[in-house]
Design a protein around this motif. Structure first.
Motif, PDB file in Angstrom:
ATOM      1  N   ARG A 231       0.811  -1.219   0.000  1.00  0.00           N
ATOM      2  CA  ARG A 231       0.000   0.000   0.000  1.00  0.00           C
ATOM      3  C   ARG A 231       0.847   1.272   0.000  1.00  0.00           C
ATOM      4  N   GLY A 232       2.180   1.112   0.080  1.00  0.00           N
ATOM      5  CA  GLY A 232       3.065   2.266   0.037  1.00  0.00           C
ATOM      6  C   GLY A 232       3.135   3.057   1.322  1.00  0.00           C
ATOM      7  N   ARG A 233       2.853   2.411   2.444  1.00  0.00           N
ATOM      8  CA  ARG A 233       2.803   3.110   3.735  1.00  0.00           C
ATOM      9  C   ARG A 233       4.127   2.983   4.482  1.00  0.00           C
ATOM     10  N   THR A 234       4.970   3.997   4.325  1.00  0.00           N
ATOM     11  CA  THR A 234       6.230   4.058   5.059  1.00  0.00           C
ATOM     12  C   THR A 234       5.972   4.367   6.528  1.00  0.00           C
ATOM     13  N   SER A 235       6.787   3.804   7.409  1.00  0.00           N
ATOM     14  CA  SER A 235       6.686   4.097   8.842  1.00  0.00           C
ATOM     15  C   SER A 235       8.092   4.135   9.426  1.00  0.00           C
ATOM     16  N   ALA A 236       8.188   4.276  10.735  1.00  0.00           N
ATOM     17  CA  ALA A 236       9.493   4.329  11.395  1.00  0.00           C
ATOM     18  C   ALA A 236      10.253   3.026  11.236  1.00  0.00           C
ATOM     19  N   THR A 237       9.542   1.909  10.985  1.00  0.00           N
ATOM     20  CA  THR A 237      10.202   0.607  10.876  1.00  0.00           C
ATOM     21  C   THR A 237      10.061  -0.033   9.503  1.00  0.00           C
ATOM     22  N   HIS A 239      10.439   0.608   5.327  1.00  0.00           N
ATOM     23  CA  HIS A 239      10.898   1.468   4.235  1.00  0.00           C
ATOM     24  C   HIS A 239      10.250   1.007   2.944  1.00  0.00           C
ATOM     25  N   VAL A 240       9.664   1.940   2.204  1.00  0.00           N
ATOM     26  CA  VAL A 240       9.000   1.633   0.939  1.00  0.00           C
ATOM     27  C   VAL A 240       9.680   2.437  -0.169  1.00  0.00           C
ATOM     28  N   GLY A 241       9.984   1.762  -1.272  1.00  0.00           N
ATOM     29  CA  GLY A 241      10.572   2.458  -2.411  1.00  0.00           C
ATOM     30  C   GLY A 241      12.087   2.384  -2.430  1.00  0.00           C
ATOM     31  N   SER A 242      12.691   3.306  -3.177  1.00  0.00           N
ATOM     32  CA  SER A 242      14.136   3.287  -3.400  1.00  0.00           C
ATOM     33  C   SER A 242      14.908   3.530  -2.104  1.00  0.00           C
ATOM     34  N   THR A 243      16.092   2.916  -2.033  1.00  0.00           N
ATOM     35  CA  THR A 243      16.944   3.033  -0.844  1.00  0.00           C
ATOM     36  C   THR A 243      17.986   4.122  -1.046  1.00  0.00           C
ATOM     37  N   PRO A 244      18.092   5.081  -0.120  1.00  0.00           N
ATOM     38  CA  PRO A 244      19.103   6.135  -0.250  1.00  0.00           C
ATOM     39  C   PRO A 244      20.510   5.592  -0.010  1.00  0.00           C
ATOM     40  N   PHE A 245      21.439   6.056  -0.800  1.00  0.00           N
ATOM     41  CA  PHE A 245      22.829   5.593  -0.747  1.00  0.00           C
ATOM     42  C   PHE A 245      23.747   6.803  -0.744  1.00  0.00           C
ATOM     43  N   ILE A 246      24.698   6.848   0.197  1.00  0.00           N
ATOM     44  CA  ILE A 246      25.682   7.941   0.168  1.00  0.00           C
ATOM     45  C   ILE A 246      27.093   7.438  -0.062  1.00  0.00           C
ATOM     46  N   GLY A 247      27.334   6.140   0.169  1.00  0.00           N
ATOM     47  CA  GLY A 247      28.616   5.570  -0.223  1.00  0.00           C
ATOM     48  C   GLY A 247      29.706   5.624   0.814  1.00  0.00           C
ATOM     49  N   ALA A 299      18.000   5.884  10.563  1.00  0.00           N
ATOM     50  CA  ALA A 299      17.799   7.314  10.295  1.00  0.00           C
ATOM     51  C   ALA A 299      17.816   7.593   8.797  1.00  0.00           C
ATOM     52  N   LEU A 300      18.722   6.957   8.080  1.00  0.00           N
ATOM     53  CA  LEU A 300      18.808   7.170   6.638  1.00  0.00           C
ATOM     54  C   LEU A 300      17.597   6.580   5.911  1.00  0.00           C
ATOM     55  N   LEU A 301      17.056   5.496   6.448  1.00  0.00           N
ATOM     56  CA  LEU A 301      15.910   4.851   5.807  1.00  0.00           C
ATOM     57  C   LEU A 301      14.616   5.644   5.950  1.00  0.00           C
ATOM     58  N   ARG A 302      14.653   6.740   6.667  1.00  0.00           N
ATOM     59  CA  ARG A 302      13.508   7.641   6.694  1.00  0.00           C
ATOM     60  C   ARG A 302      13.395   8.419   5.375  1.00  0.00           C
ATOM     61  N   HIS A 303      14.424   8.307   4.541  1.00  0.00           N
ATOM     62  CA  HIS A 303      14.483   9.056   3.283  1.00  0.00           C
ATOM     63  C   HIS A 303      14.392   8.110   2.091  1.00  0.00           C
ATOM     64  N   HIS A 304      14.269   8.706   0.908  1.00  0.00           N
ATOM     65  CA  HIS A 304      14.301   7.969  -0.345  1.00  0.00           C
ATOM     66  C   HIS A 304      15.444   8.502  -1.192  1.00  0.00           C
ATOM     67  N   ALA A 305      15.856   7.700  -2.163  1.00  0.00           N
ATOM     68  CA  ALA A 305      16.930   8.119  -3.056  1.00  0.00           C
ATOM     69  C   ALA A 305      16.580   9.444  -3.718  1.00  0.00           C
ATOM     70  N   GLY A 306      17.575  10.318  -3.795  1.00  0.00           N
ATOM     71  CA  GLY A 306      17.376  11.638  -4.390  1.00  0.00           C
ATOM     72  C   GLY A 306      17.143  12.730  -3.368  1.00  0.00           C
ATOM     73  N   THR A 323      27.308  18.631   7.070  1.00  0.00           N
ATOM     74  CA  THR A 323      27.453  18.533   5.619  1.00  0.00           C
ATOM     75  C   THR A 323      26.162  18.015   5.015  1.00  0.00           C
ATOM     76  N   ARG A 324      25.680  18.682   3.959  1.00  0.00           N
ATOM     77  CA  ARG A 324      24.489  18.228   3.253  1.00  0.00           C
ATOM     78  C   ARG A 324      24.915  17.274   2.141  1.00  0.00           C
ATOM     79  N   VAL A 325      24.251  16.119   2.095  1.00  0.00           N
ATOM     80  CA  VAL A 325      24.592  15.084   1.114  1.00  0.00           C
ATOM     81  C   VAL A 325      23.327  14.693   0.361  1.00  0.00           C
ATOM     82  N   LYS A 326      23.364  14.790  -0.976  1.00  0.00           N
ATOM     83  CA  LYS A 326      22.228  14.350  -1.790  1.00  0.00           C
ATOM     84  C   LYS A 326      22.394  12.879  -2.105  1.00  0.00           C
ATOM     85  N   THR A 327      21.454  12.069  -1.673  1.00  0.00           N
ATOM     86  CA  THR A 327      21.549  10.626  -1.840  1.00  0.00           C
ATOM     87  C   THR A 327      21.218  10.204  -3.274  1.00  0.00           C
ATOM     88  N   VAL A 328      21.675   8.998  -3.611  1.00  0.00           N
ATOM     89  CA  VAL A 328      21.309   8.365  -4.879  1.00  0.00           C
ATOM     90  C   VAL A 328      20.738   6.985  -4.552  1.00  0.00           C
TER      91      VAL A 328
END
Length: 333
Positions: A231-237, A239-247, A299-306, A323-328
């Motif tokens: 259903r696309g319902r993200t929560s604190a536990t 994660h739905v959709g793309s995974t953010p990556f900073i490397g 903490a990072l999984l609260r976000h999506h790629a981009g 430092t601000r980092v834009k994820t991919v």
């Protein structure tokens, strides 16, 4: 379990290597219950130059597949084979829960698949006979089966990948079973051939050890999380959709600084472009305090790629900064 161990951080800003450990049971043999809907899951781990294997369960004829999160963690590509049919599919990850060890996949171009027959795990009792199917040893082909009984309900265990990520799995079904690599994500059946659990871990966590104790996630909970993901319902536990990556690859912090210590920064990665360097300790993400690798992951999984995250850090000289980092997009965590 996969044919490998977890090594180093790889996704969600962490270069993380997944382990695919599994529940297997004694007296492995082919086919005591119907294997319809039980599939083999093979992952490519480009950041580790390796591969892993596990098991999955078909939930819909159109190709929704339930498995453990640790089966697909760190995967840069996923293939699902339907034993006995010659059919295989490329799979994408719709979403997952790190803390519940549940993931939902979608098979590209799938139709007409047989789904597993679901039971009701709330009706399970200690002493009940159970049968497990799985991709034992990652060998592929017809799943191997084994039988045992339920020795405990609503059990909790602490698991670790060996490099910093820890989780407490709760409400588990305990069975008197040995462990076999490749069974993770496979079904635990009741005596009537209905799925009442998903095999997930050993008494020592996500490490393969021959022991007559294993754990499964109750199917009611696993399916409930799968529906939330669908259903696309993200929560604190979840994660739905793309995974953010900073490397970055991180480990335990030292020198009295609490946080995630940067061991390596991938060349050309978002973290590299933003100026994050080896030796810094990440102490906050968007103002949230980071006390461990697990905290950084969640903490990072609260976000999506981009999306952009703000990392607070302390360097080896004690200097602090943000430092601000834009994820991919990166591998699932």
């Amino acid at each position: 379990m996969s044919a490998r161990r977890w090594h180093l951080t790889v996704a969600v800003a962490v270069l993380f290597a997944s382990s695919v450990l599994a529940l297997g049971l004694a007296q492995r043999s082919p086919g005591a219950v119907s294997s319809a809907g039980v599939v083999d899951v093979t992952t490519n781990l480009a950041y580790e130059n390796g591969a892993a294997a596990g098991t999955g369960m078909v939930l819909s004829s159109s190709g929704l597949v339930l498995t453990n999160n640790h089966v697909i963690r760190g995967a840069t590509s996923i293939r699902v084979d339907v034993p006995g049919t010659g059919r295989n599919y490329v799979a994408s990850v719709l979403g997952y829960s790190v803390t519940a060890d549940v993931a939902l996949l979608r098979l590209r171009g799938a139709s007409g698949l047989h789904a597993v027959r679901l039971g009701n795990s709330s009706r399970l009792n200690v002493g009940a006979r159970v049968i497990a199917l799985g991709n034992a040893g990652g060998a592929g082909g017809a799943p191997a089966t084994s039988s045992g009984k339920v020795t405990g309900l609503n059990r909790s265990i602490d698991v670790s990948d060996g490099v910093g990520l820890t989780a407490r799995l709760t409400g588990l079904i305990r069975v008197d079973a040995t462990l076999e690599p490749g069974d993770s994500g496979g079904p635990l059946f009741d005596a009537a051939g209905r799925v009442i659990g998903m095999d997930t871990a050993a008494s020592v966590g996500f490490n393969f050890v021959s022991t007559h104790e294993g754990y499964a996630i109750p199917i009611n909970r696993a399916v409930s999380l799968a529906k939330q993901i669908q259903r696309g319902r993200t929560s604190a536990t979840v994660h739905v959709g793309s995974t953010p990556f900073i490397g970055v690859s991180v480990g335990a912090s030292g020198g009295g600084v609490v946080g995630a210590y940067v061991l390596r920064v991938a060349s050309g990665s978002p973290a590299d472009r933003a100026g994050i360097v080896v030796g810094e300790t990440i102490t906050t993400v968007d103002g949230r305090r980071i006390v461990s690798y697990t905290a950084l992951t969640l903490a990072l999984l609260r976000h999506h790629a981009g999306e952009t995250v703000t990392l607070g850090w302390v360097d080896e000289s004690g200097n602090t900064g943000k430092t601000r980092v834009k994820t991919v997009a990166g591998p699932p965590q």
